[in-house]
Scaffold this motif. Sequence first.
Motif, PDB file in Angstrom:
ATOM      1  N   GLN A 123       0.825  -1.209   0.000  1.00  0.00           N
ATOM      2  CA  GLN A 123       0.000   0.000   0.000  1.00  0.00           C
ATOM      3  C   GLN A 123       0.855   1.253   0.000  1.00  0.00           C
ATOM      4  N   ARG A 124       1.965   1.233   0.766  1.00  0.00           N
ATOM      5  CA  ARG A 124       2.788   2.436   0.916  1.00  0.00           C
ATOM      6  C   ARG A 124       3.423   2.884  -0.401  1.00  0.00           C
ATOM      7  N   SER A 125       3.557   1.949  -1.343  1.00  0.00           N
ATOM      8  CA  SER A 125       4.145   2.292  -2.646  1.00  0.00           C
ATOM      9  C   SER A 125       3.127   2.099  -3.769  1.00  0.00           C
ATOM     10  N   ASN A 126       1.889   2.458  -3.477  1.00  0.00           N
ATOM     11  CA  ASN A 126       0.799   2.478  -4.465  1.00  0.00           C
ATOM     12  C   ASN A 126       0.501   1.095  -5.055  1.00  0.00           C
ATOM     13  N   PHE A 127       0.828   0.040  -4.311  1.00  0.00           N
ATOM     14  CA  PHE A 127       0.648  -1.342  -4.779  1.00  0.00           C
ATOM     15  C   PHE A 127       1.417  -1.603  -6.079  1.00  0.00           C
ATOM     16  N   ASP A 128       2.479  -0.838  -6.305  1.00  0.00           N
ATOM     17  CA  ASP A 128       3.265  -0.992  -7.523  1.00  0.00           C
ATOM     18  C   ASP A 128       4.005  -2.322  -7.542  1.00  0.00           C
ATOM     19  N   ASP A 129       4.204  -2.840  -8.736  1.00  0.00           N
ATOM     20  CA  ASP A 129       5.098  -3.975  -8.963  1.00  0.00           C
ATOM     21  C   ASP A 129       6.457  -3.366  -9.314  1.00  0.00           C
ATOM     22  N   GLN A 130       7.268  -3.116  -8.299  1.00  0.00           N
ATOM     23  CA  GLN A 130       8.483  -2.348  -8.516  1.00  0.00           C
ATOM     24  C   GLN A 130       9.509  -3.049  -9.420  1.00  0.00           C
ATOM     25  N   PRO A 131       9.712  -4.375  -9.314  1.00  0.00           N
ATOM     26  CA  PRO A 131      10.643  -4.997 -10.264  1.00  0.00           C
ATOM     27  C   PRO A 131      10.216  -4.788 -11.717  1.00  0.00           C
TER      28      PRO A 131
END
Length: 302
Positions: free
Chosen positions: A43-51
């Motif tokens: 949640q803290r990173s907008n539910f992003d898929d960072q890889p």
Amino acid sequence: MKLVSYNIQYGFGGDGRYDLSRAARVVDGADIIALQEVERHWQRSNFDDQPELLSRLLPDYHWVYGPAFDMDASERQDGRLVNQRRQFGTMVLSKLPIVWSRLHALPMRRTLRPLNTRNAALECMIRTPAGPVRVFSLHLAHIAAEERLEQINYLLAEHRRAPSEGGPWSGTDDEPARNWTSGEAAPENPLAAIWMGDFNMEPGSAEYRRIVGSTPYHRGAAYIDGFVDAAAVAIEPANDFHTHEKIIDGRLAKRRLDHCFVGGMFAGRVRSINADIGEVASDHFPVRIDIDLETPLGLGGR
């Protein structure tokens, strides 16, 4: 070759702003990149898929992601189950192909307080002009030296048995019709290795000495199956080299928590090492290493 290690604090800068693209810009251009604190579906990173996002921001790189922390994050969208995992871990990106990889779940000690989470080391075998090298992106425990020592002991034991253990497979395929090897020769699992990451320890600590050993009789000595601190053997020593700043007991503490340790066969090949002090894309500063991985190694490094 240019290497960089960076704890990106899941895209949150020292200014408290979330911007994954800033971290990508910092590391872009290096030949091999080791990242720590990369996450998926938080949640803290907008539910992003960072890889996945980092792979788009850095499209010229091969990459592998290794989650140390893995939890269910599935949800239903329009009545359909969407399987997702909430993950937190390390990542390696390389301009050269990553021949094979594996994830090491490191020993963990259960706490009553504070919060403790699983740590891992991502191992990637890359064929450089110098020969095959096992490159690690790792993140050690932040709470206590005892836990870090257990993790280092595990990694050192794995390191020293690598050549005899072999890679993903070894031997002659006795079922060629099943094409287990895709027609490839058994991949290398060399002794040559480079560890990069957030070690949560400072030079001179018990954990640091466990990796590099006590000061030998001959200064500059390097064992073939051991490691040296790249900062200690760099041809061009770094000035004011630290990778993290924090106010502790009312004072600004400048600490070197992020390191690069190179196998003994590379002890004379480190040209320079430094940190981008003041970079605000994370709460850590990126570590940059210039090392000769162009000149072929002798047989001792294979």
